[in-house]
Design a protein around this motif. Structure first.
Motif, PDB file in Angstrom:
ATOM      1  N   ASP A 156      72.009  54.617  46.362  1.00  0.00           N
ATOM      2  CA  ASP A 156      73.454  54.675  46.571  1.00  0.00           C
ATOM      3  C   ASP A 156      74.209  54.210  45.327  1.00  0.00           C
ATOM      4  O   ASP A 156      75.207  54.819  44.919  1.00  0.00           O
ATOM      5  CB  ASP A 156      73.863  53.815  47.768  1.00  0.00           C
ATOM      6  N   GLN A 157      73.719  53.143  44.715  1.00  0.00           N
ATOM      7  CA  GLN A 157      74.381  52.603  43.528  1.00  0.00           C
ATOM      8  C   GLN A 157      74.292  53.580  42.366  1.00  0.00           C
ATOM      9  O   GLN A 157      75.258  53.766  41.609  1.00  0.00           O
ATOM     10  CB  GLN A 157      73.757  51.256  43.139  1.00  0.00           C
ATOM     11  N   ASP A 160      76.804  56.421  42.953  1.00  0.00           N
ATOM     12  CA  ASP A 160      78.151  55.980  42.580  1.00  0.00           C
ATOM     13  C   ASP A 160      78.322  55.964  41.066  1.00  0.00           C
ATOM     14  O   ASP A 160      79.357  56.400  40.531  1.00  0.00           O
ATOM     15  CB  ASP A 160      78.432  54.575  43.137  1.00  0.00           C
ATOM     16  N   ASP A 320      88.309  49.666  46.211  1.00  0.00           N
ATOM     17  CA  ASP A 320      86.909  49.248  46.376  1.00  0.00           C
ATOM     18  C   ASP A 320      86.178  49.090  45.052  1.00  0.00           C
ATOM     19  O   ASP A 320      84.964  48.889  45.017  1.00  0.00           O
ATOM     20  CB  ASP A 320      86.165  50.234  47.281  1.00  0.00           C
ATOM     21  N   ARG A 322      85.773  51.374  42.734  1.00  0.00           N
ATOM     22  CA  ARG A 322      85.379  52.659  42.151  1.00  0.00           C
ATOM     23  C   ARG A 322      86.562  53.300  41.427  1.00  0.00           C
ATOM     24  O   ARG A 322      87.706  52.855  41.561  1.00  0.00           O
ATOM     25  CB  ARG A 322      84.850  53.596  43.230  1.00  0.00           C
ATOM     26  N   ASP A 366      84.223  62.020  48.905  1.00  0.00           N
ATOM     27  CA  ASP A 366      83.177  61.312  49.653  1.00  0.00           C
ATOM     28  C   ASP A 366      82.691  62.151  50.828  1.00  0.00           C
ATOM     29  O   ASP A 366      81.498  62.147  51.161  1.00  0.00           O
ATOM     30  CB  ASP A 366      83.707  59.971  50.167  1.00  0.00           C
ATOM     31  N   ARG A 371      79.191  60.446  51.805  1.00  0.00           N
ATOM     32  CA  ARG A 371      79.156  58.995  51.559  1.00  0.00           C
ATOM     33  C   ARG A 371      79.981  58.326  52.648  1.00  0.00           C
ATOM     34  O   ARG A 371      81.155  58.649  52.839  1.00  0.00           O
ATOM     35  CB  ARG A 371      79.739  58.665  50.198  1.00  0.00           C
ATOM     36  N   SER A 374      80.503  52.481  54.314  1.00  0.00           N
ATOM     37  CA  SER A 374      79.697  51.344  53.853  1.00  0.00           C
ATOM     38  C   SER A 374      79.094  51.594  52.473  1.00  0.00           C
ATOM     39  O   SER A 374      78.424  50.715  51.915  1.00  0.00           O
ATOM     40  CB  SER A 374      78.579  51.048  54.856  1.00  0.00           C
ATOM     41  N   GLY A 375      79.322  52.786  51.923  1.00  0.00           N
ATOM     42  CA  GLY A 375      78.785  53.115  50.605  1.00  0.00           C
ATOM     43  C   GLY A 375      77.429  53.786  50.636  1.00  0.00           C
ATOM     44  O   GLY A 375      76.817  54.012  49.585  1.00  0.00           O
TER      45      GLY A 375
END
Length: 518
Positions: A156-157, A160, A320, A322, A366, A371, A374-375
């Motif tokens: 996930d990271q 992003d 958030d 981003r 997203d 997505r 919660s990410g």
């Protein structure tokens, strides 16, 4: 496809907590060496353990839904070797006394969840002829969603981080080299992080999904397959029809991919579709009391570019942490062009952008990337690449890539970033396994008439692709006059009536049949 409410308990529908094991196969022809797969029992139970996204967690609590795992060979050339499992979701026919069989659904992608799609549709069709007479069945194709193992490439990271960089905008030699290094790294991570590694990636394509679907047909107890495929799901459909023409009962293919187009041709055709849809949006927006792009549709492309191009140098910081980049802003617009229901949010997002706010456009991006709040990402984007890389030959001709990029800007000028073009190879050029299929006209014989539905201003799968597919398969064509991606079971009574009558009793529409938007 919009999310709909969870299903209600219906007469003849089992409660979700009702566990049962059924053995209905083998039914129909069984390929050599596959007897144990075609005859396997399915143990139906609660769907909650199969949920891999927030949407699925909500949808899978619906009454009347049952889920199971089906075992298939990892490699059909070696059925005695490793096996994998396919997640399956079912909503039983609400009039079991008049049940015809199962209606198997795939929503496309590639990489989208058929289980989620079926759960989405369940409440809509329960009291229709389709819901009364068919078990609605969705499956997650191999490597996707609840099927195990799933394709896993980026965390996930990392996803992003990838979205925050706008790497593809730098067409300089150094920029192209950096893009290709990222693409090579992505391919390497897919091989490292996916269970069974290259063996899984080598056998994840549509060729193998079609074989899984024939196993599913048998274990569901259906002599012949009744199928509904949207978008890329049409490719699964015509691939199945080629491999198992005698096992087809009926088939609705909505939003067709052109089977003769290669990856580059398909990309440019899709760009033309989005260009047309943007012009339709601009005309709608200009007719509203206020429009972020102004009141003259002819100026809309420049107005859009003036809003999004500054993001290349100055992305917007979100609450958030981003940043809304040019790529995410344009991706949000693309997501909105899939359906007129999202045109108002797109206008709102562009109006926000004028004030330096990126919340709505990021939410649309997203949604495209699946997505959640919660990410966490679904694995749709990882699976999309993995499947595409084995479904089509890799493209390594940089002149062809550059030409396609220039053509894309001409047919979808609102997406033109205004920067010099590069010609970076994508992840498929570095894929660790070869392709297992390639574009071609389907070769089918002994196939009952199929129904192809094509929308005149479909942004993602242009109208002519459906015309071509109907011709290639000697099928019937239903034309929908509208601007959206796919249409069957989405509220247009003309389309829904034609498609339902075809699936129930095989009646195809008259040549030239058209349905208008309502």
């Amino acid at each position: 496809m919009p999310v709909v409410a969870c299903t209600s308990q219906q007469p003849g529908s089992p409660a979700q907590s009702q566990n049962q094991t059924e053995t209905k196969g083998p039914v129909g022809p069984v390929p050599a060496g596959l007897d144990k797969f075609y005859s396997q029992p399915l143990s139906w139970g609660a769907c909650a353990p199969y949920a891999t996204t927030d949407d699925a967690k909500s949808l899978f609590r619906g009454d009347g839904l049952q889920c199971a795992r089906m075992t298939v060979p990892l490699d059909y050339a070696n059925p005695a070797g490793d096996t994998i499992t396919i997640g399956v979701l079912r909503h039983k026919a609400s009039d079991p006394g008049n049940r015809i069989g199962s209606l198997v659904v795939n929503p496309g992608g590639p990489g989208a969840s058929g289980m989620t799609a079926a759960a989405n549709l369940a409440s809509q069709v329960t009291q229709t002829d389709l819901g009364k007479r068919f078990d609605l069945v969705g499956f997650d194709p191999r490597g996707v969603g609840a099927s195990e193992p799933d394709v896993s490439c980026l965390t996930d990271q990392e996803r992003d981080q990838e979205r925050s960089q706008d790497l593809d905008l730098d067409g300089s030699p150094a920029g192209v080299a950096k893009q290709e290094a990222e693409a090579k790294d992505f391919a390497s991570k897919c091989a490292q992080r996916t269970q069974h590694s290259t063996a899984m990636l080598a056998n994840i394509g549509t060729r193998d999904v079609a074989k899984d679907m024939d196993v599913l047909r048998s274990v569901l107890g259906d002599q012949k397959l009744t199928y509904l495929g949207y978008s890329y799901g049409t490719r699964i459909g015509y691939t199945y029809a080629e491999a198992f023409p005698g096992n087809v009962r009926s088939m609705v293919l909505d939003g067709a991919l052109d089977p003769n187009q290669d990856e580059v041709e398909s990309l440019v055709a899709q760009g033309a579709g989005f260009g047309t849809a943007f012009n339709q949006f601009a005309a709608w927006c200009a007719a509203q009391r206020s429009c972020a792009l102004g009141q003259n549709p002819a100026d809309a492309t420049k107005a859009f570019q003036d809003l999004v191009r500054p993001l290349i140098q100055n992305p917007i910081l979100l609450a958030d942490g981003r940043k809304l980049t040019f790529d995410d802003a344009t991706l949000g617009a693309i997501q909105a062009l899939y359906s007129q229901q999202l045109w108002q949010p797109l206008d709102s997002g562009l109006t926000e952008l004028k004030r330096g706010i990126g919340t709505t456009l990021m939410a649309l991006a997203d949604q495209y990337n699946e997505r959640d709040t919660s990410g966490h990402y679904s694995n749709t984007q990882d699976a999309f690449t993995a499947i595409r890389c084995v479904d089509d030959p890799r493209v390594t001709d940089k002149a062809k890539i550059l030409d396609a990029e220039n053509q894309y800007d001409k047919v979808a000028p609102f997406l033109d970033d205004g920067l010099p073009k590069g010609a970076a190879l994508d992840a498929c050029a570095f894929w660790p396994v070869p392709n297992t299929s390639e574009p071609h006209e389907p070769h089918v014989s002994g196939l009952p008439p199929v129904l192809v539905i094509s929308t005149t201003n479909d942004p993602a799968t242009p109208y002519q692709a459906g015309v071509n597919l109907a011709k290639d398969m000697n099928g019937a064509l239903l034309t929908f006059e509208g601007t959206q991606h796919t249409v069957f079971l989405q509220g247009n009574s003309c389309v829904d009536n034609v498609g339902t009558q075809y699936l129930v009793d095989g009646t195809v529409p008259a040549a030239g049949k058209r349905c208008a938007g309502q």
